[in-house]
Design a protein around this motif. Structure first.
Motif, PDB file in Angstrom:
ATOM      1  N   ALA A 246       0.832  -1.209   0.000  1.00 61.90           N
ATOM      2  CA  ALA A 246       0.000   0.000   0.000  1.00 61.90           C
ATOM      3  C   ALA A 246       0.863   1.254   0.000  1.00 61.90           C
ATOM      4  CB  ALA A 246      -0.923  -0.009   1.215  1.00 61.90           C
ATOM      5  N   LYS A 247       1.954   1.227   0.765  1.00 60.57           N
ATOM      6  CA  LYS A 247       2.883   2.366   0.767  1.00 60.57           C
ATOM      7  C   LYS A 247       3.490   2.570  -0.610  1.00 60.57           C
ATOM      8  CE  LYS A 247       6.074   1.780   3.768  1.00 60.57           C
ATOM      9  NZ  LYS A 247       7.119   1.770   4.780  1.00 60.57           N
ATOM     10  N   ALA A 248       3.884   1.489  -1.243  1.00 55.49           N
ATOM     11  CA  ALA A 248       4.492   1.579  -2.567  1.00 55.49           C
ATOM     12  C   ALA A 248       3.497   2.143  -3.585  1.00 55.49           C
ATOM     13  CB  ALA A 248       4.990   0.203  -3.017  1.00 55.49           C
ATOM     14  N   ALA A 249       2.249   1.716  -3.496  1.00 53.02           N
ATOM     15  CA  ALA A 249       1.226   2.213  -4.416  1.00 53.02           C
ATOM     16  C   ALA A 249       0.991   3.707  -4.199  1.00 53.02           C
ATOM     17  CB  ALA A 249      -0.075   1.443  -4.222  1.00 53.02           C
ATOM     18  N   GLN A 250       0.940   4.132  -2.960  1.00 50.46           N
ATOM     19  CA  GLN A 250       0.745   5.557  -2.666  1.00 50.46           C
ATOM     20  C   GLN A 250       1.951   6.381  -3.110  1.00 50.46           C
ATOM     21  OE1 GLN A 250      -1.701   7.529  -1.445  1.00 50.46           O
ATOM     22  NE2 GLN A 250      -3.134   5.836  -1.415  1.00 50.46           N
ATOM     23  N   SER A 251       3.141   5.809  -2.992  1.00 45.99           N
ATOM     24  CA  SER A 251       4.353   6.523  -3.380  1.00 45.99           C
ATOM     25  C   SER A 251       4.420   6.765  -4.889  1.00 45.99           C
ATOM     26  CB  SER A 251       5.593   5.752  -2.927  1.00 45.99           C
ATOM     27  OG  SER A 251       5.652   5.714  -1.517  1.00 45.99           O
ATOM     28  N   LEU A 252       3.691   5.978  -5.663  1.00 45.05           N
ATOM     29  CA  LEU A 252       3.658   6.152  -7.116  1.00 45.05           C
ATOM     30  C   LEU A 252       2.932   7.436  -7.514  1.00 45.05           C
ATOM     31  CD1 LEU A 252       2.920   2.522  -8.335  1.00 45.05           C
ATOM     32  CD2 LEU A 252       5.085   3.747  -8.456  1.00 45.05           C
ATOM     33  N   VAL A 253       1.972   7.877  -6.682  1.00 42.96           N
ATOM     34  CA  VAL A 253       1.172   9.062  -7.034  1.00 42.96           C
ATOM     35  C   VAL A 253       1.460  10.260  -6.133  1.00 42.96           C
ATOM     36  CG1 VAL A 253      -0.706   7.750  -8.064  1.00 42.96           C
ATOM     37  CG2 VAL A 253      -0.761   8.267  -5.614  1.00 42.96           C
ATOM     38  N   GLY A 254       2.402  10.110  -5.214  1.00 44.82           N
ATOM     39  CA  GLY A 254       2.707  11.211  -4.321  1.00 44.82           C
ATOM     40  C   GLY A 254       3.900  10.902  -3.430  1.00 44.82           C
TER      41      GLY A 254
END
Length: 68
Positions: A55-63
């Motif tokens: 989930a952290k990695a996915a969020q880091s892709l957009v911000g």
């Protein structure tokens, strides 16, 4: 009887280790680039370090994410 005593000691140590590790759950605040939208992700909410990291990695892709 000595084996049972050793198993009991190991079980107590394991329970203490799990108890102390649960105190150190990490949380991050993620902000979507270009907006003021902030999402808080906590390891305890996911129940698994692997799901939390995904989930952290996915969020880091957009911000950007910062440890809270």
């Amino acid at each position: 009887m000595k084996i049972l005593s050793n198993l009991f000691a190991v079980a107590i140590v394991a329970m203490l280790a799990v108890g102390f590790s649960s105190c150190k759950k990490e949380c991050v605040e993620c902000t979507v680039t270009g907006t003021t939208e902030v999402t808080t992700l906590c390891e305890a909410d996911f129940g698994s370090k692997i799901l939390y990291d995904a989930a952290k990695a996915a969020q880091s892709l957009v911000g950007t994410c910062t440890v809270k």
